[in-house]
Enzyme design. Structure first.
Site, PDB file in Angstrom:
ATOM      1  N   LYS A 144      -0.315  15.427   4.837  1.00  0.00           N
ATOM      2  CA  LYS A 144       0.122  14.885   3.751  1.00  0.00           C
ATOM      3  C   LYS A 144      -0.029  16.001   2.249  1.00  0.00           C
ATOM      4  O   LYS A 144      -1.039  15.722   1.807  1.00  0.00           O
ATOM      5  CB  LYS A 144       0.240  13.441   3.720  1.00  0.00           C
ATOM      6  CG  LYS A 144       0.526  12.659   2.423  1.00  0.00           C
ATOM      7  CD  LYS A 144       0.410  11.202   2.141  1.00  0.00           C
ATOM      8  CE  LYS A 144       0.960  10.566   0.976  1.00  0.00           C
ATOM      9  NZ  LYS A 144       0.594   9.170   0.870  1.00  0.00           N
TER      10      LYS A 144
ATOM     11  N   ASP B  95       1.344  10.922  -6.829  1.00  0.00           N
ATOM     12  CA  ASP B  95       1.905   9.660  -6.261  1.00  0.00           C
ATOM     13  C   ASP B  95       1.971   8.650  -7.040  1.00  0.00           C
ATOM     14  O   ASP B  95       0.967   7.706  -7.205  1.00  0.00           O
ATOM     15  CB  ASP B  95       1.215   9.163  -5.023  1.00  0.00           C
ATOM     16  CG  ASP B  95       2.111   8.107  -4.301  1.00  0.00           C
ATOM     17  OD1 ASP B  95       3.280   7.643  -4.610  1.00  0.00           O
ATOM     18  OD2 ASP B  95       1.429   7.351  -3.245  1.00  0.00           O
TER      19      ASP B  95
ATOM     20  N   LYS C 166       3.679   2.504  -9.342  1.00  0.00           N
ATOM     21  CA  LYS C 166       2.119   1.742  -9.043  1.00  0.00           C
ATOM     22  C   LYS C 166       1.733   1.308 -10.298  1.00  0.00           C
ATOM     23  O   LYS C 166       1.999   1.523 -11.359  1.00  0.00           O
ATOM     24  CB  LYS C 166       1.278   2.875  -8.627  1.00  0.00           C
ATOM     25  CG  LYS C 166       1.469   3.329  -7.295  1.00  0.00           C
ATOM     26  CD  LYS C 166       0.307   4.404  -6.859  1.00  0.00           C
ATOM     27  CE  LYS C 166       0.626   4.876  -5.643  1.00  0.00           C
ATOM     28  NZ  LYS C 166       0.018   3.973  -4.558  1.00  0.00           N
TER      29      LYS C 166
ATOM     30  N   ASP D 201      -3.507  12.490  -3.672  1.00  0.00           N
ATOM     31  CA  ASP D 201      -2.741  12.307  -2.593  1.00  0.00           C
ATOM     32  C   ASP D 201      -2.206  13.379  -1.694  1.00  0.00           C
ATOM     33  O   ASP D 201      -1.379  13.307  -0.609  1.00  0.00           O
ATOM     34  CB  ASP D 201      -1.711  11.471  -2.994  1.00  0.00           C
ATOM     35  CG  ASP D 201      -0.891  10.328  -2.079  1.00  0.00           C
ATOM     36  OD1 ASP D 201      -1.690   9.950  -1.115  1.00  0.00           O
ATOM     37  OD2 ASP D 201       0.133  10.028  -2.222  1.00  0.00           O
TER      38      ASP D 201
ATOM     39  N   ASP E 102       6.996   3.642  -2.578  1.00  0.00           N
ATOM     40  CA  ASP E 102       5.700   4.015  -2.635  1.00  0.00           C
ATOM     41  C   ASP E 102       5.162   4.334  -1.256  1.00  0.00           C
ATOM     42  O   ASP E 102       4.046   4.729  -1.070  1.00  0.00           O
ATOM     43  CB  ASP E 102       4.730   3.006  -3.543  1.00  0.00           C
ATOM     44  CG  ASP E 102       3.424   3.454  -3.903  1.00  0.00           C
ATOM     45  OD1 ASP E 102       3.322   4.509  -3.917  1.00  0.00           O
ATOM     46  OD2 ASP E 102       2.781   2.595  -4.284  1.00  0.00           O
TER      47      ASP E 102
ATOM     48  N   GLU F 262       5.754   6.562   0.729  1.00  0.00           N
ATOM     49  CA  GLU F 262       6.319   8.096   0.815  1.00  0.00           C
ATOM     50  C   GLU F 262       5.636   8.838   1.631  1.00  0.00           C
ATOM     51  O   GLU F 262       6.351   9.867   2.339  1.00  0.00           O
ATOM     52  CB  GLU F 262       6.447   8.787  -0.591  1.00  0.00           C
ATOM     53  CG  GLU F 262       5.232   9.283  -1.003  1.00  0.00           C
ATOM     54  CD  GLU F 262       4.092   8.506  -1.390  1.00  0.00           C
ATOM     55  OE1 GLU F 262       4.250   7.168  -1.319  1.00  0.00           O
ATOM     56  OE2 GLU F 262       2.954   8.951  -1.239  1.00  0.00           O
TER      57      GLU F 262
ATOM     58  N   ARG G  83       4.642   8.391   4.557  1.00  0.00           N
ATOM     59  CA  ARG G  83       4.978   8.260   5.991  1.00  0.00           C
ATOM     60  C   ARG G  83       6.376   8.969   6.158  1.00  0.00           C
ATOM     61  O   ARG G  83       6.830   9.354   7.278  1.00  0.00           O
ATOM     62  CB  ARG G  83       5.153   6.990   6.651  1.00  0.00           C
ATOM     63  CG  ARG G  83       5.961   5.809   5.673  1.00  0.00           C
ATOM     64  CD  ARG G  83       5.740   4.500   5.926  1.00  0.00           C
ATOM     65  NE  ARG G  83       4.375   4.175   5.270  1.00  0.00           N
ATOM     66  CZ  ARG G  83       3.948   2.833   5.299  1.00  0.00           C
ATOM     67  NH1 ARG G  83       4.508   1.990   6.100  1.00  0.00           N
ATOM     68  NH2 ARG G  83       2.935   2.517   4.676  1.00  0.00           N
TER      69      ARG G  83
HETATM   70  N1  BES Z   1      -0.948   7.401  -1.503  1.00  0.00           N
HETATM   71  C1  BES Z   1      -0.951   5.931  -1.401  1.00  0.00           C
HETATM   72  C2  BES Z   1      -1.971   5.293  -0.478  1.00  0.00           C
HETATM   73  C3  BES Z   1      -3.365   5.483  -1.236  1.00  0.00           C
HETATM   74  C4  BES Z   1      -3.876   4.357  -1.994  1.00  0.00           C
HETATM   75  C5  BES Z   1      -4.347   6.539  -1.072  1.00  0.00           C
HETATM   76  C6  BES Z   1      -5.135   4.492  -2.550  1.00  0.00           C
HETATM   77  C7  BES Z   1      -5.522   6.366  -1.747  1.00  0.00           C
HETATM   78  C8  BES Z   1      -5.909   5.466  -2.376  1.00  0.00           C
HETATM   79  C9  BES Z   1       0.377   5.574  -0.317  1.00  0.00           C
HETATM   80  O1  BES Z   1       1.458   6.493  -0.550  1.00  0.00           O
HETATM   81  C10 BES Z   1       0.725   3.977  -0.829  1.00  0.00           C
HETATM   82  O2  BES Z   1       1.182   4.341  -1.954  1.00  0.00           O
HETATM   83  N2  BES Z   1       0.760   3.424   0.210  1.00  0.00           N
HETATM   84  C11 BES Z   1       1.421   1.924  -0.114  1.00  0.00           C
HETATM   85  C12 BES Z   1       2.093   1.556   1.017  1.00  0.00           C
HETATM   86  C13 BES Z   1       2.850   0.431   0.786  1.00  0.00           C
HETATM   87  C14 BES Z   1       3.691   0.218  -0.155  1.00  0.00           C
HETATM   88  C15 BES Z   1       3.281  -0.069   1.992  1.00  0.00           C
HETATM   89  C16 BES Z   1      -0.090   1.189  -0.285  1.00  0.00           C
HETATM   90  O3  BES Z   1      -0.905   1.567   0.340  1.00  0.00           O
HETATM   91  O4  BES Z   1      -0.091   0.176  -1.044  1.00  0.00           O
HETATM   92 ZN    ZN Z   2       0.906   8.470  -1.254  1.00  0.00          ZN
HETATM   93 ZN    ZN Z   3       2.913   5.898  -2.455  1.00  0.00          ZN
END
Ligand code: BES
Ligand code: ZN
Ligand code: ZN
Length: 489
Positions: A257, A262, A269, A280, A339, A341, A343
C-alpha cells in the site's frame, strides 16, 4: 561498515572494545575477556543487568583505550533479540560519545546456546540498524554515524562466516531505505516523485522496472486506484519491479500500500488521527526495499513487486460516500467511507498481480486499519491468510527477525458485513467492530484461487519514540521478514 575478525586485545590497538555481559553467567570463551568481566562485576555500579553499562579507561596490560561493558540481564532470557538490542544500544552509545569505530566481542555459541551464525548476524543487524540517523532536514547535524563496527570472533568463525557482513548489510540497508521513505514528509514524496525515486534505484539495481502514470492507469482500467487519487492534484502512479532468479520455479508477488498521505478524503480524518499519515505508504516502502535488497542477496525465487501509489485528499474532485466505482477486476464497489482507501488500491493491485504474473503466492503489506492497532498495539502486525503453511512460514521468519506478527481469523460469516445494496461489495463494514478483519475480507474478494497473505502493519510501521536499534520515524518493518521468508519458501 561491518567487519568480522579475530583480535588480540593485548596487542591490537583499539580505541574502544565492547563486552556484552550477562548478570548470572559468563558468556565468553576468551579468558582475558572472562577476567575483565569479573573485574567489572566487582564494581558496585555494574551487575550486568539489562541496560546497565560501565566504562574502564586504559585497562592494565591491554592496548585498548576504552573498555565498555554492556549489561544484557539474565542468560535464560537472553534471546537473539537481546543480543540485537545490546549491539544497537552499543552503537547508539558510540554515536553519542562521538566515536568513529568500535569493536564488539561476540559471546560464545556454547555458553549462550545460540548458533554462532545467528548470534553474529543478530548483533550485526542491531549495529547497522542503530547506526542510521534520519537528519536530512536538519540544518545542523548533531551526530555522525560510526564508520566501522568490528565483531570479534574466533579465527575459524571469521573465515566460516565471511559472507555474513554482506548479507546483513544488504537486508539492513533495505530496512533503512524503507525507514527513510516512511520518514520523508508527504510534501516530498507525492506519487510522481516517490515512484521516480523507487524506479531510479531499481533500475540501478538491475530490476526490471516500470512506472505507469495516471493516463495509462485510466486506460488499463485501474478504476479504484484512480478513484482514490481523484481528490488530489498529484495523480496516482503504479510501479512494478521484477527480480528473476535463474532456474527458479516459484514466483511470489509482493503488493504494498502506497498512500503517500491519507487525509481520509471527504471523510476527513479528525484532529490527531491525521497526524503521522505520511506513513501510510509503509507497505509500499517495505516491498520496494525488499526487491532492492533481493537484487543483492539473490534468493532462489522470482519476486515481483506491485506498488500502487496515491495521495488520499479531499477536494471538489474527490470521490464521495455513496459513489460506485469499477475496479480493475471488473467488480463494482460502493464507497461507504473514503477513508477506507487502502483496500481499494490494493484490490486493483492484487487483481492486476494475479492476471499479469499468475504467482504461486501473493503477500500484501499495508498500514490498512486503525482497528489493527487497537487489536495488537503498536508493535505487532496482523497476519491474515487461509494458507496454514504460509502463515507458519511467516510467523517463523517473524520470530527470527523479531518483526512481531500474530495470526488473525478470517471468518466466512463476517463477509456479510461488506454487502452493498447497489454494488458488488462495500468498502465499509456495516459493523463498527472487527475492522482489521473486515478489511482483510474485503481484499479476499479480489484474490480468487491464488495463495494469498495480507499483513496489516498499521501498528509497527512507525515509531514515535526511539528504541534499541531504531530511531523515531519509519521502522522499516517487513523488509528483513520478507527477505528471510523469500530465502526459505
Ligand atoms: N491509513 C488508515 C489506517 C491507519 C490508522 C494506519 C492508524 C495507521 C495508523 C486507513 O486508510 C484508514 O483510514 N482506515 C480506516 C478504515 C475505516 C474508515 C473503515 C480506519 O482504520 O479507521
Ligand atoms: Zn490509509
Ligand atoms: Zn484511510
Amino acid at each position: 561498515m561491518l567487519k568480522l575478525t579475530s583480535v588480540n586485545p593485548k596487542k591490537d590497538r583499539f580505541n574502544t572494545l565492547v563486552i556484552p555481559v550477562c548478570e548470572d553467567a559468563d558468556i565468553h570463551d576468551n579468558r582475558t575477556v572472562g577476567m575483565l568481566v569479573k573485574k567489572a562485576l566487582e564494581l558496585s555500579e555494574f551487575s550486568g543487568k539489562a541496560e546497565e553499562e560501565v566504562t574502564m579507561y586504559h585497562p592494565e596490560g591491554m592496548a585498548v583505550e576504552r573498555l565498555i561493558f554492556m549489561g544484557i540481564g539474565p542468560l535464560p532470557s537472553a534471546d537473539l533479540e537481546a543480543f540485537r538490542a545490546v549491539a544497537g544500544r552499543t552503537v547508539k552509545g558510540g554515536i553519542s560519545r562521538g566515536l568513529e569505530a568500535l569493536c564488539i566481542a561476540v559471546p560464545s555459541e556454547k555458553k549462550t546456546g545460540h548458533g554462532s551464525a545467528d548470534l553474529i548476524a543478530a548483533m550485526m543487524e542491531g549495529a547497522v540498524l542503530a547506526n542510521h540517523l534520519f537528519d536530512r532536514y536538519k540544518s545542523e547535524k548533531k551526530s555522525t554515524p560510526l564508520q566501522e563496527v568490528t565483531f570479534w570472533v574466533k579465527a575459524q568463525d571469521a573465515r566460516r562466516f565471511a559472507g555474513l557482513p554482506g548479507r546483513v548489510a544488504a537486508a539492513c540497508e533495505g530496512t533503512i531505505l524503507a525507514r527513510d521513505w516512511v520518514s520523508v514528509p508527504a510534501n516530498d514524496k507525492q506519487p510522481d516523485a516517490y515512484a521516480a525515486a523507487i524506479a531510479s534505484l531499481a533500475r540501478e539495481a538491475g530490476l526490471e522496472t516500470a512506472v505507469w502514470d495516471d493516463a495509462i492507469l485510466a486506460e488499463k482500467g485501474f478504476g479504484a486506484l484512480m478513484a482514490v487519487g481523484q481528490g488530489s492534484a498529484a495523480k496516482p502512479r503504479m510501479v512494478t519491479l521484477e527480480y528473476r532468479a535463474e532456474g527458479a520455479e516459484k514466483t511470489v508477488c509482493l503488493v504494498g500500500k502506497g498512500v503517500t498521505f491519507d487525509a481520509g478524503g471527504l471523510n476527513l480524518k479528525v484532529g490527531g488521527a491525521m497526524d503521522g499519515m505520511k506513513m501510510d505508504m509503509a507497505g509500499s516502502a517495505a516491498v520496494a526495499a525488499t526487491l532492492l535488497s533481493a537484487a543483492r542477496i539473490q534468493p532462489q525465487i522470482n519476486v515481483v513487486g506491485v506498488i500502487p501509489i496515491v495521495e488520499n485528499m479531499p477536494s471538489g474532485g474527490a470521490i464521495r460516500p455513496g459513489d460506485i466505482i469499477r475496479t480493475y477486476s471488473g467488480k463494482t464497489v460502493e464507497i461507504g467511507n473514503t477513508d477506507a482507501e487502502g483496500r481499494l488500491i490494493l484490490a486493483d493491485a492484487i487483481a492486476y498481480a494475479i492476471g499479469a504474473y499468475q504467482p504461486d503466492a501473493i503477500i500484501d503489506l499495508a498500514t490498512l486499519t486503525g482497528a489493527c492497532v487497537v487489536a495488537l498495539g503498536e508493535k505487532i502486525a496482523a497476519v491474515f491468510t487461509e494458507e496454514d503453511d504460509l502463515a507458519d512460514a511467516i510467523l517463523a521468519s517473524s520470530r527470527r527477525t523479531y518483526e512481531r506478527c500474530w495470526r488473525m481469523p478470517m471468518p466466512e460469516d463476517y463477509k456479510e458485513l461488506l454487502k452493498s445494496d447497489f454494488a458488488d461489495i462495500s468498502n465499509m463494514s456495516s459493523s463498527k467492530w472487527g475492522g482489521a478483519i473486515t478489511a482483510a475480507l474485503f481484499l479476499s474478494a479480489f484474490v480468487k484461487e491464488t495463495r494469498w497473505v495480507h499483513i496489516d502493519i498499521a501498528g509497527p510501521a512507525y515509531a514515535k519514540k526511539a528504541s534499541a536499534y531504531c530511531g523515531p520515524g519509519g521502522t522499516g518493518f517487513g523488509v528483513r521478514l520478507l527477505l528471510d521468508l523469500l530465502e526459505r519458501i
